[in-house]
Design an enzyme around this catalytic site. Structure first.
Site, PDB file in Angstrom:
ATOM      1  CG  ASN A 110       3.248   2.411 -17.470  1.00 31.54           C
ATOM      2  OD1 ASN A 110       3.862   1.561 -17.299  1.00 31.54           O
ATOM      3  ND2 ASN A 110       2.576   2.304 -18.649  1.00 31.54           N
ATOM      4  CE1 TYR A 166      -0.188   0.759 -23.332  1.00 30.11           C
ATOM      5  CE2 TYR A 166       0.191   3.236 -22.794  1.00 30.11           C
ATOM      6  CZ  TYR A 166      -0.008   1.845 -22.432  1.00 30.11           C
ATOM      7  OH  TYR A 166       0.402   1.571 -21.147  1.00 30.11           O
ATOM      8  NE  ARG A 167      -4.617   1.305 -32.839  1.00 32.87           N
ATOM      9  CZ  ARG A 167      -5.494   0.129 -33.016  1.00 32.87           C
ATOM     10  NH1 ARG A 167      -4.621  -1.076 -32.968  1.00 32.87           N
ATOM     11  NH2 ARG A 167      -6.812   0.003 -32.651  1.00 32.87           N
ATOM     12  CD1 TRP A 220      -6.043   3.588 -22.421  1.00 32.61           C
ATOM     13  CD2 TRP A 220      -4.216   4.717 -22.034  1.00 32.61           C
ATOM     14  NE1 TRP A 220      -6.521   4.725 -21.751  1.00 32.61           N
ATOM     15  CE2 TRP A 220      -5.371   5.627 -21.638  1.00 32.61           C
ATOM     16  CE3 TRP A 220      -3.048   5.433 -22.131  1.00 32.61           C
ATOM     17  CZ2 TRP A 220      -5.438   6.871 -20.958  1.00 32.61           C
ATOM     18  CZ3 TRP A 220      -3.013   6.827 -21.446  1.00 32.61           C
ATOM     19  CH2 TRP A 220      -4.080   7.459 -21.026  1.00 32.61           C
ATOM     20  CD  GLU A 244       7.147   0.627 -18.419  1.00 28.36           C
ATOM     21  OE1 GLU A 244       7.065   1.583 -17.784  1.00 28.36           O
ATOM     22  OE2 GLU A 244       6.147  -0.356 -18.287  1.00 28.36           O
ATOM     23  CG  ASP A 302      -3.784  -4.429 -34.465  1.00 30.14           C
ATOM     24  OD1 ASP A 302      -2.604  -4.310 -34.081  1.00 30.14           O
ATOM     25  OD2 ASP A 302      -4.525  -3.683 -33.893  1.00 30.14           O
TER      26      ASP A 302
END
Ligand SMILES: Cc1cc2nc3c(=O)[nH]c(=O)nc-3n(C[C@H](O)[C@H](O)[C@H](O)COP(=O)(O)O)c2cc1C
Ligand SMILES: [Mn+2]
Length: 512
Positions: free
Chosen positions: A198, A202-203, A216, A264, A313
């Protein structure tokens, strides 16, 4: 076809007048974000800075999208971020045009058309049809990621105490942020049960030279890998590697909302029409794109959580502190002169809006495959992707709009959609003024609004609890007699063509 790496994309952006180099020293702590925000504000106010090319590319997907610009100012290459030897690239995807350049298409709908080509491969009837399909299948097969022995991401290899994340110009974006955050990572994990790869964006909050947070969110695939591994061995760890800065289609692979256990990198290969070359990491079993600018290798302990956030955000608000896993970096590899790719999220629209818009266009054919009544969808910028989706449908039976709402709430990451507005096929969902006008005229609220409970986006700070809450569907289609609506439905006002033609003929003589 296919940018070889991020720097080829940078060159192209520069050639197209889409990128500016900043040679002055600017601080990645707050200042760089403020530069980006000023350009964004100028773009929103319609002030076109001298010498900057800000043309809209027009057309169905390239046209003006909503009451804000097609462009939030140029991509910026900061050559001297304060405190780092490495340049920083930001706003690389901050326009419709740059998303088209990223996917090497004239119009984002061209990507959708390629996807439609595959989707349209119905079960072939005869031998002839089967033969016709072969080239397409071969094309699909040729996009599988390819393992290679070496890559430019390994020009420099640093291990153990030589690892220092603070070498890179990592942003602190907003004043109340809990620290610096890596905002454009591609996080690689493997499903511990199936071994499938995967990639997710994710920051990552920097805690110190060698540790970061791993944000995540609970419904994302990285989090699922973590939970499955922990169920098998709560004291263990999982390997995690992070790629920063690859060719655009690969970099955007981390954002694609595709089903679990679907690679991906295969999808990125399809988008760039060249397989993604993957190289094995130095210190763990994972592979990463060989063309990466920077790679972080390490692990996440399954029994370790740490406070992450706050973080300004894409809701335009700070997401609150929360407990998240911790990423331990054991090895960093990078190019001799790595470009640090980053982005900033904040009050909409920001750069990520254009990424979301491209995804909306690319995935529309896939939505239509299972739900052919869907004509068009739109995610207005102010709806920050998961708060609002407007859908037009070709309604053909009673309750059809409700069926579509339920379909969307069960469709991958569209499950997060807080408000769905369903309109008839003749409403242009890309025009919010038309949607507000016609949808509000079409509803009897008590009758046409429906609530549902389910998973909500982790960033939804208004939900009754984190990750769980309610959604609202608004059936703004014309109501039918077969839905219990006993009154006639009026026609929309339109001038007749003959009158329009007559007045057109008179126009010059009117002296207006
Ligand atoms: C700029 C940006 C930042 C993001 N940050 C996060 C994040 O911190 N955590 C998260 O779970 N998803 C984040 N996302 C969304 C995920 O990348 C997206 O849901 C992706 O499809 C997840 O991959 P997965 O389905 O393989 O888990 C971000 C997206 C963008 C565009
Ligand atoms: Mn995934």
């Amino acid at each position: 076809m296919g940018y070889g790496d991020l720097r080829e994309f940078v060159k192209r952006l520069e050639k197209e007048g889409e990128l500016k180099r900043v040679k002055t020293e600017v601080d990645p702590v707050l200042e760089i974000v403020e530069v980006v925000q000023r350009l964004r504000q100028e773009a929103i106010e319609g002030k076109v800075a001298q010498g900057l090319k800000r043309n809209s590319s027009g057309g169905e997907s390239g046209g003006q999208k909503g009451p804000f610009p097609n462009d939030l100012g140029p991509a910026l290459l900061f050559e001297r971020p304060k405190g780092s030897r490495y340049p920083l690239l930001i706003n690389a995807f901050g326009s419709v045009r740059r998303m088209e350049l990223a996917f090497e298409v004239e119009k984002l709908d061209d990507v959708a058309a390629r996807i439609r080509g595959f989707v349209d491969m119905q079960t072939p009837q005869g031998l002839f049809d089967k033969l016709k399909m072969l080239p397409k299948l071969a094309e699909l097969g040729s996009f599988f990621p390819k393992n290679v022995k070496d890559g430019p991401c390994k020009e420099i290899v640093r291990k153990g105490n030589d690892v220092n994340l603070l070498d890179f110009p990592i942003l602190k974006c907003w004043p109340q942020d809990g620290g610096r955050f890596i905002t454009f990572p591609m996080v690689f994990t493997k499903n511990p049960e199936t071994g499938k790869r995967n990639a997710g964006m994710y920051r990552m909050q920097i805690y110190d030279e060698r540790t970061t947070g791993m944000h995540w969110q609970t419904q994302k695939h990285g989090a699922e890998h973590f939970r499955r591994a922990r169920a098998a061995n709560p004291e263990g760890r999982i390997p995690v590697s992070v790629a920063i800065g690859t060719d655009p289609a690969t970099a955007l692979g981390g954002v694609l909302p595709i089903p679990p256990d679907l690679d991906e990198m295969m999808f990125s290969g399809f988008l760039r029409q060249v397989p993604v070359e993957m190289v094995k990491c130095e210190t763990n079993e994972l592979e990463v794109p060989a063309n990466s600018e920077i790679v972080l290798e390490g692990y996440v302990n399954l029994n370790e959580m740490r406070t992450e956030g706050p973080f300004g955000d894409h809701t335009g608000f700070y997401s609150l502190e929360g407990e998240y896993p911790v990423f331990h970096v054991e090895c960093v590899t990078h190019r001799r002169d790595p470009i640090y790719l980053t982005t900033v999220v904040g009050p909409p629209p920001q750069e990520d809006f254009f990424v979301g818009y491209a995804i909306e266009r690319v995935f529309l054919p896939l939505m239509k495959m299972t739900h052919p009544e869907i004509v068009d969808v739109s995610l207005p910028a102010e709806g920050i992707v998961h708060n609002l989706m407007v859908v037009s449908i070709r309604k053909s039976y009673p309750g059809h709009a409700r069926k579509v709402m339920n379909a969307i709430w069960s469709l991958g990451q569209a499950m997060f959609t807080k408000v769905i507005v369903v309109v008839d096929h003749d409403v242009n969902v890309q025009d919010y003024r038309e949607v507000v006008w016609k949808a509000l005229c079409a509803i009897d609220p008590e009758r046409d609004v429906q609530f549902s409970l389910g998973p909500v986006d982790t960033l939804d700070h208004a939900a009754r609890m984190q990750d769980f809450g309610s959604k609202m569907g608004i059936d703004a289609t014309r109501k039918w007699a077969t839905e219990g609506f006993a009154r006639p439905w009026p026609d929309e006002i339109l001038m007749d063509e003959a009158t329009k033609a007559r007045v057109h003929g008179l126009w010059k003589s009117l002296g207006i």
